[in-house]
Design a protein around this motif. Structure first.
Motif, PDB file in Angstrom:
ATOM      1  N   ALA A   1      -2.035  -0.960   6.497  1.00 35.83           N
ATOM      2  CA  ALA A   1      -1.121  -1.519   7.494  1.00 35.83           C
ATOM      3  C   ALA A   1      -1.535  -2.902   8.004  1.00 35.83           C
ATOM      4  O   ALA A   1      -0.702  -3.649   8.490  1.00 35.83           O
TER       5      ALA A   1
ATOM      6  N   ASN B   1       3.488   7.706   2.766  1.00 38.93           N
ATOM      7  CA  ASN B   1       3.245   6.295   2.482  1.00 38.93           C
ATOM      8  C   ASN B   1       3.903   5.876   1.172  1.00 38.93           C
ATOM      9  O   ASN B   1       4.396   4.756   1.042  1.00 38.93           O
TER      10      ASN B   1
ATOM     11  N   ASP C   1       2.000  -3.545   4.016  1.00 37.03           N
ATOM     12  CA  ASP C   1       1.750  -2.582   2.945  1.00 37.03           C
ATOM     13  C   ASP C   1       1.528  -1.216   3.603  1.00 37.03           C
ATOM     14  O   ASP C   1       0.645  -1.075   4.449  1.00 37.03           O
ATOM     15  N   PRO C   2       2.280  -0.182   3.254  1.00 38.16           N
ATOM     16  CA  PRO C   2       2.129   1.132   3.894  1.00 38.16           C
ATOM     17  C   PRO C   2       0.738   1.741   3.718  1.00 38.16           C
ATOM     18  O   PRO C   2       0.300   2.534   4.541  1.00 38.16           O
TER      19      PRO C   2
ATOM     20  N   LEU D   1       7.550   5.426   1.826  1.00 39.92           N
ATOM     21  CA  LEU D   1       7.723   4.193   2.591  1.00 39.92           C
ATOM     22  C   LEU D   1       7.542   2.970   1.697  1.00 39.92           C
ATOM     23  O   LEU D   1       8.273   1.978   1.827  1.00 39.92           O
ATOM     24  N   LEU D   2       6.596   3.024   0.770  1.00 41.78           N
ATOM     25  CA  LEU D   2       6.390   1.919  -0.169  1.00 41.78           C
ATOM     26  C   LEU D   2       7.639   1.703  -1.021  1.00 41.78           C
ATOM     27  O   LEU D   2       8.061   0.568  -1.233  1.00 41.78           O
TER      28      LEU D   2
ATOM     29  N   ILE E   1      10.256   0.071   1.366  1.00 45.75           N
ATOM     30  CA  ILE E   1       9.932  -1.318   1.710  1.00 45.75           C
ATOM     31  C   ILE E   1      10.038  -2.218   0.482  1.00 45.75           C
ATOM     32  O   ILE E   1      10.565  -3.326   0.551  1.00 45.75           O
TER      33      ILE E   1
ATOM     34  N   SER F   1       2.150  -3.414  -3.772  1.00 48.18           N
ATOM     35  CA  SER F   1       1.102  -2.920  -2.887  1.00 48.18           C
ATOM     36  C   SER F   1      -0.263  -3.340  -3.418  1.00 48.18           C
ATOM     37  O   SER F   1      -0.410  -3.686  -4.588  1.00 48.18           O
TER      38      SER F   1
ATOM     39  N   TYR G   1       7.362  -6.747   6.324  1.00 49.42           N
ATOM     40  CA  TYR G   1       6.807  -5.404   6.407  1.00 49.42           C
ATOM     41  C   TYR G   1       5.406  -5.377   5.813  1.00 49.42           C
ATOM     42  O   TYR G   1       5.160  -5.986   4.775  1.00 49.42           O
TER      43      TYR G   1
END
Length: 166
Positions: free
Chosen positions: A101, A42, A97-98, A45-46, A49, A119, A95
């Motif tokens: 979701a 995550n 927030d990882p 991924l953050l 993104i 985030s 997108y």
């Protein structure tokens, strides 16, 4: 002969209990490792993104047709920029927030315009070093919500070079 079996009845029970305790400890360790692996994924991924949003905000800002550059008012303007005769897309989609979701990234707003995102997570980051130059504010962050992906003018070329070189 009954006496022989009576003395061994408790031994099997103790053996099963020890086996269960060992299995529980092993599963607990596996759960902790799984949680850390999920958080690392995550986190990566953050970063991905957040950089995508920052680049999209930068492209929107730099491609403003008027002499005075403007940031977007809404994230939808990054997906569909209708300021031009031909539709322009700075971001493929919005997108989430990882770390949550179901929620979108929080906006960083200045003068009613979006300059960045971050985030909402209160988790402590695992990564503590190895950030890009434009992520210098991430060092020492106590929560992911402190990782703000903000576009500052005159840095788009630097951002694209860093993004492509990864």
């Amino acid at each position: 002969m009954f006496q022989f079996f009576r003395g061994q009845l408790g031994f099997s029970y103790i053996g099963v209990m020890i086996t269960l305790v060992i299995a529980a400890i092993g599963m607990q360790g596996a759960a902790v490792m799984w949680q850390q692996q999920t958080q690392r994924a995550n986190e990566a991924l953050l970063l991905e993104i957040g950089e995508a949003y920052r680049l999209a905000i930068g492209r929107y800002y730099e491609s403003t047709p008027q002499p005075v550059k403007q940031y977007p008012r809404m994230l939808e303007e990054l997906v569909e920029d209708k300021r031009f005769p031909v539709l322009k897309r700075h971001l493929r989609k919005r997108y989430p927030d990882p770390f949550s979701a179901k929620q979108a990234m929080r906006l960083v707003v200045r003068d009613g315009r979006i300059v960045g995102v971050h985030s909402q997570s209160l988790l402590e980051p695992i990564r503590s070093a190895g950030y890009q130059e434009f992520q210098s504010g991430f060092h020492g962050a106590k929560h992911y919500r402190e990782w703000q992906f903000v576009y500052e003018p005159n840095t788009l070329a630097d951002l694209e070079v860093a993004w492509v070189s990864r």
